[in-house]
Design a protein around this motif. Structure first.
Motif, PDB file in Angstrom:
ATOM      1  N   GLY A 494       0.796  -1.224   0.000  1.00  0.00           N
ATOM      2  CA  GLY A 494       0.000   0.000   0.000  1.00  0.00           C
ATOM      3  C   GLY A 494       0.824   1.268   0.000  1.00  0.00           C
ATOM      4  O   GLY A 494       0.268   2.367  -0.136  1.00  0.00           O
ATOM      5  N   THR A 495       2.158   1.147   0.150  1.00  0.00           N
ATOM      6  CA  THR A 495       3.005   2.342   0.166  1.00  0.00           C
ATOM      7  C   THR A 495       3.120   2.920  -1.239  1.00  0.00           C
ATOM      8  O   THR A 495       3.478   2.212  -2.185  1.00  0.00           O
ATOM      9  N   ALA A 496       2.827   4.201  -1.373  1.00  0.00           N
ATOM     10  CA  ALA A 496       2.977   4.879  -2.667  1.00  0.00           C
ATOM     11  C   ALA A 496       4.300   5.633  -2.720  1.00  0.00           C
ATOM     12  O   ALA A 496       5.065   5.514  -3.666  1.00  0.00           O
ATOM     13  N   SER A 497       4.581   6.437  -1.702  1.00  0.00           N
ATOM     14  CA  SER A 497       5.836   7.185  -1.612  1.00  0.00           C
ATOM     15  C   SER A 497       6.024   7.626  -0.177  1.00  0.00           C
ATOM     16  O   SER A 497       5.079   7.612   0.627  1.00  0.00           O
ATOM     17  N   TYR A 498       7.246   8.024   0.160  1.00  0.00           N
ATOM     18  CA  TYR A 498       7.523   8.501   1.513  1.00  0.00           C
ATOM     19  C   TYR A 498       8.806   9.315   1.490  1.00  0.00           C
ATOM     20  O   TYR A 498       9.611   9.253   0.547  1.00  0.00           O
ATOM     21  N   TYR A 499       8.996  10.103   2.541  1.00  0.00           N
ATOM     22  CA  TYR A 499      10.239  10.840   2.706  1.00  0.00           C
ATOM     23  C   TYR A 499      10.505  10.996   4.193  1.00  0.00           C
ATOM     24  O   TYR A 499       9.591  10.908   5.022  1.00  0.00           O
ATOM     25  N   GLY A 500      11.779  11.193   4.533  1.00  0.00           N
ATOM     26  CA  GLY A 500      12.172  11.345   5.921  1.00  0.00           C
ATOM     27  C   GLY A 500      12.320  12.804   6.292  1.00  0.00           C
ATOM     28  O   GLY A 500      12.580  13.673   5.452  1.00  0.00           O
ATOM     29  N   MET A 501      12.184  13.068   7.586  1.00  0.00           N
ATOM     30  CA  MET A 501      12.279  14.443   8.060  1.00  0.00           C
ATOM     31  C   MET A 501      12.779  14.441   9.502  1.00  0.00           C
ATOM     32  O   MET A 501      12.463  13.546  10.280  1.00  0.00           O
ATOM     33  N   GLY A 502      13.582  15.435   9.830  1.00  0.00           N
ATOM     34  CA  GLY A 502      14.062  15.613  11.194  1.00  0.00           C
ATOM     35  C   GLY A 502      14.172  17.087  11.520  1.00  0.00           C
ATOM     36  O   GLY A 502      14.276  17.926  10.614  1.00  0.00           O
ATOM     37  N   GLN A 503      14.153  17.422  12.788  1.00  0.00           N
ATOM     38  CA  GLN A 503      14.281  18.810  13.221  1.00  0.00           C
ATOM     39  C   GLN A 503      15.331  18.915  14.307  1.00  0.00           C
ATOM     40  O   GLN A 503      15.358  18.111  15.245  1.00  0.00           O
ATOM     41  N   GLN A 504      16.203  19.902  14.164  1.00  0.00           N
ATOM     42  CA  GLN A 504      17.218  20.185  15.170  1.00  0.00           C
ATOM     43  C   GLN A 504      17.473  21.685  15.194  1.00  0.00           C
ATOM     44  O   GLN A 504      17.139  22.392  14.237  1.00  0.00           O
ATOM     45  N   ASP A 505      18.082  22.141  16.272  1.00  0.00           N
ATOM     46  CA  ASP A 505      18.489  23.535  16.352  1.00  0.00           C
ATOM     47  C   ASP A 505      19.889  23.680  15.782  1.00  0.00           C
ATOM     48  O   ASP A 505      20.798  22.900  16.103  1.00  0.00           O
ATOM     49  N   ALA A 506      20.065  24.678  14.928  1.00  0.00           N
ATOM     50  CA  ALA A 506      21.356  24.939  14.303  1.00  0.00           C
ATOM     51  C   ALA A 506      21.718  26.403  14.512  1.00  0.00           C
ATOM     52  O   ALA A 506      20.893  27.213  14.959  1.00  0.00           O
TER      53      ALA A 506
END
Length: 782
Positions: A494-506
């Protein structure tokens, strides 16, 4: 007024029932719309200032170390020179709690108070009650709604805390309140108890004044005792920036309402005088002076207008209450109500408008010569509009339709008033449709991550809602390996597409403090922000920033910036300006590949058509939980309160303006039908059927409706194109094309028909009356 004059006024009001009702309803709608718009304009004009003043909000919120300064000495700081009021010290700590679903909300400031009321920061308890014993807490009203309700529980340090109420602090002094004993019990080595003091100063209108006030506090306590302060100016800036966009919107609708009110009332009164010339002549013949005639016709307008104004004030207050409740939650302010002076100024202004609009035609009535008034009677001037009848007769249309199309040319002034009413109604409808479409688009593009069907969390802090708290006594799991989680997502049916994401302080060269950095892995086009200029991330070495970042750093698209994240530093080229990516904070968007060793904290997954998101998330979670990850379906994003408020206001004010426009058409058609009642009788005697009579009356306004639509749609389109950028600039941002270009051709064509619909609906009742009129009765009417 004398007895005879009173009888004339009473007779005129009762005899012209349609005009009386139109005046009453038109003024009622106009006043109700003005009360609503005025009330909202008052509260949206610096809502923070109003709420802050009402609650005696603190100019400075100070935090002290109780180990270095006693409570008695802190109390004495309230007597410093320049301090007008103070409250505290209140025990304060940081609350890190877990909700009933096992998720950990962001850390919240917990303050201990025995009650909501105080000399400074007099809290408004919006629902529930105050915390009276250990185990009870009161949350900020910003949490009220889907997130928390009265009766929900939080768990912190093994203690179960029950939400017993919600309160609003204009100064944002805390997110949670409890009893002082409860605060001390929840404190720990990592989150020790501090003392919160709240101050009001006689001079606190600028950053310099606040800095001077802080120096006074610093000098009054031992060294190191003052841990930090927060100025109300920072909170005020954020609140005012959120409220500012409503001002242009309300001004636009307010201007439309005022203009339409003048047009409708002036048209109604002018028509009443124009159809009563014979009566005016008779009144003068029996001894009424010109001044008495003027007073009589002004009074005949003011009587129903007064009733309409009174009803309009009541209706406006009733309609304003739920909107003010929504506005209160949208702005996070204290309880809002209709300002008393709005209920005074609006009726007074409406009476003045009605009086002026009635005085001009009434003055004409007073100046008419007696013989001329009796001779002219109610009939229009002979020959007026005959050329229009001859031209319309050549059209290949039924005679009843051509007769109706030529009718408006007999009264050009009345026709112009009807045309303006229809045009302004169409302008309001066009502007409202564009405004709501733009606001909905803003709401959609501000939260691109929510477009994905499923969120997969790899564990660990970083993404809101992604930190799962283990059961008491269970070991803290290690973050999942992103590569294994990615492989599981690809393998899941059932997976069509995906992407990864992260948040940090820079840190960014040229910017003080830290900058929140969102890093993307894979094709993140689906989760991209709307672009004001430039383009979204297409590869490594690129960064997308908000407009405020460009202003702060003095950079432009195409320039490079140095970004340091942990021990990694990368030089990135600015490729685009994003809309809605950061509110009041600085945030940048970059590629995960530019900072080796950084891991995605969440994967956003899109599904194939027909795949159930909850079922997919359940199956995937079973596969990745042993890895230390979790998956859950994303619920549809709830519309922002601010967007809901503006959409509701737009719909309500537009409905009122369209109703007023329809009433203007109704009045004009009634006047035309009564003036031509003898002509209609002749037509019926010659064989005109009731259906043809209806066609004649509707045709008399059809051309006006079409022309009003042709004028109103471009004007509404232009108004939208002017007001939306002003609203954006008031909020401190430009707007992307997707927010501005919300009209399409079919939509504009349908809006063009709005003028025709308004005109036909306004003429429908008089058309029915004309069709039902008996031929003999019509022929006897001169």
């Amino acid at each position: 007024m004398t007895g005879p004059l009173v009888r004339v006024v009473r007779s005129g009001v009762g005899r012209r029932r349609v005009q009386t009702v139109v005046i009453a309803i038109a003024t009622m709608m106009a006043v109700a719309a003005a009360v609503v718009a005025g009330s909202l304009m008052v509260v949206s004009n610096a809502p923070f200032d109003h709420a802050f003043a009402e609650q005696n909000g603190p100019h400075v919120t100070a935090e002290f170390d109780p180990a270095k300064v006693s409570a008695e000495r802190l109390g004495d700081t309230g007597k410093l020179d320049g301090v007008t009021a103070s409250a505290g010290p209140y025990p304060t700590t940081i609350l890190r709690a877990t909700d009933s679903s096992g998720r950990r909300p962001p850390a919240m400031t917990l303050v201990g108070r025995t009650g909501p009321h105080a000399d400074v920061d007099d809290l408004d308890l919006t629902s529930g009650r105050w915390a009276r014993k250990p185990g009870e807490i009161v949350l900020s009203s910003s949490y009220e709604g889907p997130a928390f309700t009265v009766g929900d529980t939080l768990t912190a340090s093994g203690t179960t805390l029950t939400v017993v109420g919600f309160a609003t602090s204009a100064g944002r002094t805390a997110e949670v309140w409890a009893t002082p004993a409860q605060v001390r019990a929840l404190a720990s080595k990592d989150t020790p108890v501090t003392g919160q003091m709240l101050y009001r100063f006689d001079s606190a209108g600028s950053k310099g004044a606040i800095a001077a006030d802080r120096k006074k506090l610093l000098a009054a306590v031992p060294s190191g005792a003052l841990l930090g302060t927060r100025s109300y100016l920072d909170t005020k800036r954020a609140a005012d920036q959120g409220a500012a966009p409503t001002i242009p919107f309300l001004v636009a609708f307010g201007a439309l309402g005022i203009v339409m009110s003048v047009i409708i009332v002036g048209s109604v009164i002018s028509g009443a005088v124009g159809t009563s010339l014979r009566r005016i002549g008779i009144l003068k013949a029996i001894g009424f002076t010109p001044r008495e005639v003027v007073r009589a016709y002004v009074a005949q307008a003011l009587v129903p207008a007064g009733v309409g104004i009174a009803l309009g004030v009541v209706l406006g207050n009733l309609l304003a209450v739920p909107l003010l409740d929504d506005t209160e939650q949208a702005y996070g302010t204290a309880t809002l109500s209709v300002a008393w002076w709005v209920d005074v100024v609006v009726p007074a202004g409406a009476l003045l408008v009605v009086g002026i609009a009635a005085f001009v035609p009434a003055l004409r009535a007073g100046r008419l010569r007696t013989v001329e008034a009796i001779a002219v009677g109610r009939a229009p001037r002979t020959g007026r509009g005959q050329w229009a009848h001859r031209a319309a007769a050549r059209l290949p249309l039924p005679r009843a339709v051509t007769y109706g199309l030529a009718g408006p040319f007999a009264h050009p002034v009345r026709t112009l008033a009807m045309l303006l009413a229809v045009a302004f109604g169409t302008i309001a409808a066009t502007f409202a449709v564009g405004l709501t479409s733009s606001l909905n688009e803003v709401n959609a593009v501000q939260d691109p991550q929510n477009r994905s069907a499923v969120s997969v969390f790899t564990g660990g802090p970083g993404i809101a809602g992604g930190e799962h708290v283990p059961a008491p006594g269970a070991p803290q799991p290690e973050p999942a390996d992103p590569a294994k989680v990615s492989a599981a997502i690809e393998a899941q049916a059932g997976t069509a597409s995906y992407y990864g994401m992260g948040q940090q302080d820079a840190t960014v060269a040229g910017v003080s403090g830290t900058v929140r950095t969102t890093l993307y892995q894979g094709d993140s086009t689906r989760g991209s922000y709307a672009m004001i200029s430039g383009h979204w991330l297409t590869g490594a070495g690129q960064v997308v920033v908000p407009g405020r970042f460009l202003e702060t750093t003095g950079t432009e698209i195409g320039d490079t910036v140095r970004v340091t994240l942990g021990k990694r530093t990368a030089t990135l080229r600015i490729v685009g300006e994003a809309f809605g990516s950061s509110g009041d904070d600085l945030e940048i968007q970059a590629n995960l590949a530019d900072f080796p060793g950084t891991r995605p904290q969440v994967f956003l997954v899109d599904l194939k058509p027909g795949v159930s998101a909850p079922e997919y998330a359940k199956n995937l979670a079973a596969r990745i939980e042993p890895l230390g990850a979790d998956a859950r379906a994303n619920s549809p994003s709830e519309r922002d309160n601010f967007v809901v408020v503006l959409n509701t206001m737009a719909a309500l004010l537009t409905l009122m303006l369209v109703c007023v426009a329809g009433l203007g058409v109704l009045n004009s058609v009634v006047l035309d039908t009564r003036e031509r009642v003898h002509d209609l009788g002749v037509c019926k005697a010659l064989g005109m059927s009731p259906r043809q009579t209806v066609s004649l009356v509707l045709a008399s306004v059809a051309g006006i409706g079409v022309l009003g639509g042709l004028v109103g749609v471009p004007a509404g389109y232009a108004l939208h194109g002017f007001v939306l950028p002003v609203m954006g600039h008031a909020a401190g941002t430009d707007l992307p094309r997707s927010v501005l270009d919300v009209y399409d051709t079919p939509q504009l064509l349908l809006l063009g028909l709005a003028g025709l619909v308004i005109a036909l609906l306004g003429a429908l009742l008089p058309a029915g009356w004309a069709a039902r009129a008996r031929t003999a009765t019509a022929l006897r009417t001169e």
